[in-house]
Design a protein around this motif. Structure first.
Motif, PDB file in Angstrom:
ATOM      1  N   GLN A   1     -21.265   6.764  -3.829  1.00 51.28           N
ATOM      2  CA  GLN A   1     -22.542   6.037  -3.306  1.00 51.28           C
ATOM      3  C   GLN A   1     -23.269   5.796  -4.606  1.00 51.28           C
ATOM      4  O   GLN A   1     -24.024   4.594  -4.646  1.00 51.28           O
TER       5      GLN A   1
ATOM      6  N   TRP B   1     -22.249  10.616  -6.982  1.00 56.34           N
ATOM      7  CA  TRP B   1     -22.369  11.104  -5.650  1.00 56.34           C
ATOM      8  C   TRP B   1     -21.673  10.339  -4.737  1.00 56.34           C
ATOM      9  O   TRP B   1     -21.488   9.299  -4.639  1.00 56.34           O
ATOM     10  N   PHE B   2     -20.920  11.181  -3.834  1.00 58.82           N
ATOM     11  CA  PHE B   2     -19.944  10.876  -2.905  1.00 58.82           C
ATOM     12  C   PHE B   2     -20.344  11.299  -1.379  1.00 58.82           C
ATOM     13  O   PHE B   2     -20.962  12.036  -1.188  1.00 58.82           O
ATOM     14  N   LYS B   3     -19.779  10.421  -0.506  1.00 60.44           N
ATOM     15  CA  LYS B   3     -19.806  10.573   0.849  1.00 60.44           C
ATOM     16  C   LYS B   3     -18.480  10.320   1.521  1.00 60.44           C
ATOM     17  O   LYS B   3     -17.626   9.472   1.178  1.00 60.44           O
ATOM     18  N   ASN B   4     -18.168  11.448   2.047  1.00 60.50           N
ATOM     19  CA  ASN B   4     -16.622  11.696   2.776  1.00 60.50           C
ATOM     20  C   ASN B   4     -17.213  11.065   4.221  1.00 60.50           C
ATOM     21  O   ASN B   4     -17.698  11.790   5.091  1.00 60.50           O
ATOM     22  N   ASP B   5     -16.722   9.943   4.711  1.00 62.98           N
ATOM     23  CA  ASP B   5     -16.744   9.352   6.085  1.00 62.98           C
ATOM     24  C   ASP B   5     -15.937   9.874   7.194  1.00 62.98           C
ATOM     25  O   ASP B   5     -16.092   9.499   8.400  1.00 62.98           O
TER      26      ASP B   5
ATOM     27  N   ASP C   1     -21.135  19.976  -7.082  1.00 60.60           N
ATOM     28  CA  ASP C   1     -22.273  20.642  -6.161  1.00 60.60           C
ATOM     29  C   ASP C   1     -22.986  21.711  -6.711  1.00 60.60           C
ATOM     30  O   ASP C   1     -23.354  22.998  -6.194  1.00 60.60           O
TER      31      ASP C   1
ATOM     32  N   SER D   1     -19.549  14.728   4.738  1.00 56.90           N
ATOM     33  CA  SER D   1     -20.530  15.560   3.819  1.00 56.90           C
ATOM     34  C   SER D   1     -20.652  14.467   2.612  1.00 56.90           C
ATOM     35  O   SER D   1     -19.753  13.862   2.467  1.00 56.90           O
ATOM     36  N   THR D   2     -21.590  15.136   1.976  1.00 55.19           N
ATOM     37  CA  THR D   2     -22.111  14.404   0.668  1.00 55.19           C
ATOM     38  C   THR D   2     -21.603  15.420  -0.440  1.00 55.19           C
ATOM     39  O   THR D   2     -22.011  16.643  -0.361  1.00 55.19           O
ATOM     40  N   HIS D   3     -21.187  15.010  -1.636  1.00 60.41           N
ATOM     41  CA  HIS D   3     -20.939  16.167  -2.793  1.00 60.41           C
ATOM     42  C   HIS D   3     -21.545  15.211  -3.973  1.00 60.41           C
ATOM     43  O   HIS D   3     -21.747  13.942  -4.146  1.00 60.41           O
TER      44      HIS D   3
END
Length: 245
Positions: A42, A62-66, A99, A146-148
């Motif tokens: 993201q 920062w990442f989002k696992n869809d 995280d 989730s986001t990481h």
């Protein structure tokens, strides 16, 4: 083409966008094969403070696992050393948190090297062109929906090149941003003093750089790397030193 195959191909030629005689050691945007199509980066923020001999870098991604499932993966951190015998090192040591928890950065592949004895570089063209590339890895799990956040710190020597080795190079590779789809926001900032950066020689690619006496910056939205994916800030240093140092 796999990352390993890409690296093998690149080893056989000078780095696109860099002079063949430049001595540089750099990394870039983290990559990941297992997360393609499911995890988005993201945002990515890269900042560095340039000193006379080295740059202190920090990144926040920062990442989002869809996906509705956990995805175990290895985040890849390639390191490139062009003409390392002329330069100031072969590798980069990373400090990483996932995280906000410390995580190990370990070798993910054996180093690969290449020399071209017919392409002489360095001061007075006495050394053969050389490349060394290696990949470090971080084992993570992208939790379902989730986001990481991944934070990295490292120090890299300031690259050198040009006539009599007087140019300085700060370099960062964005090519592996393609693993994450468009990156929502990509910020890149360099801090320095007039004693470190006397005059900017080149800032590439042409991504709307803002350059002043104490820093340089650009911002991209919906970022995807193109054919010219190598960020390079090239300058003349302040102060006085022997030519060719």
């Amino acid at each position: 083409m796999s990352l390993t195959a890409c690296l093998a191909l690149l080893l056989s030629q000078p780095v696109p966008g860099l002079p063949a005689d430049a001595a540089v050691v750099y990394t870039g945007v983290p990559g990941c094969r297992e997360a393609r199509g499911a995890v988005r980066m993201q945002g990515l923020s890269v900042s560095a403070t340039l000193g006379p001999d080295a740059g202190a870098f920090e990144t926040l991604a920062w990442f989002k696992n869809d996906a509705p499932r956990d995805i175990p993966a290895t985040i890849l951190l390639p390191v490139v050393a062009q003409n390392p015998l002329v330069g100031r090192g072969y590798d980069i040591r990373f400090e990483a948190t996932w995280d906000r928890n410390p995580v190990a950065v370990v070798p993910a592949s054996a180093p690969k090297t290449f020399e071209d004895p017919e392409l002489l570089v360095g001061v007075r063209n006495k050394l053969p062109y050389a490349r060394s590339e290696r990949i470090h890895g971080i084992k993570v799990t992208f939790k379902a929906s989730s986001t990481h956040a991944l934070r990295l710190r490292w120090e890299a020597p300031i690259g050198r090149g040009g006539l009599d080795g007087m140019l300085r190079f700060a370099v960062y590779d964005t090519s592996l941003a393609a693993d994450w789809g468009p990156v929502g926001q990509f910020n890149f900032a360099l801090r320095y003093t007039p004693e470190v950066v006397f005059q900017t020689y080149e800032a590439k690619p042409d991504w709307g750089w803002q350059i002043g006496p104490r820093g340089a910056f650009f911002k991209r939205t919906g970022f995807q790397p193109g054919s010219d994916a190598l960020v390079r800030f090239v300058y003349y240093p302040g102060g006085f030193e022997k030519i060719g140092q």
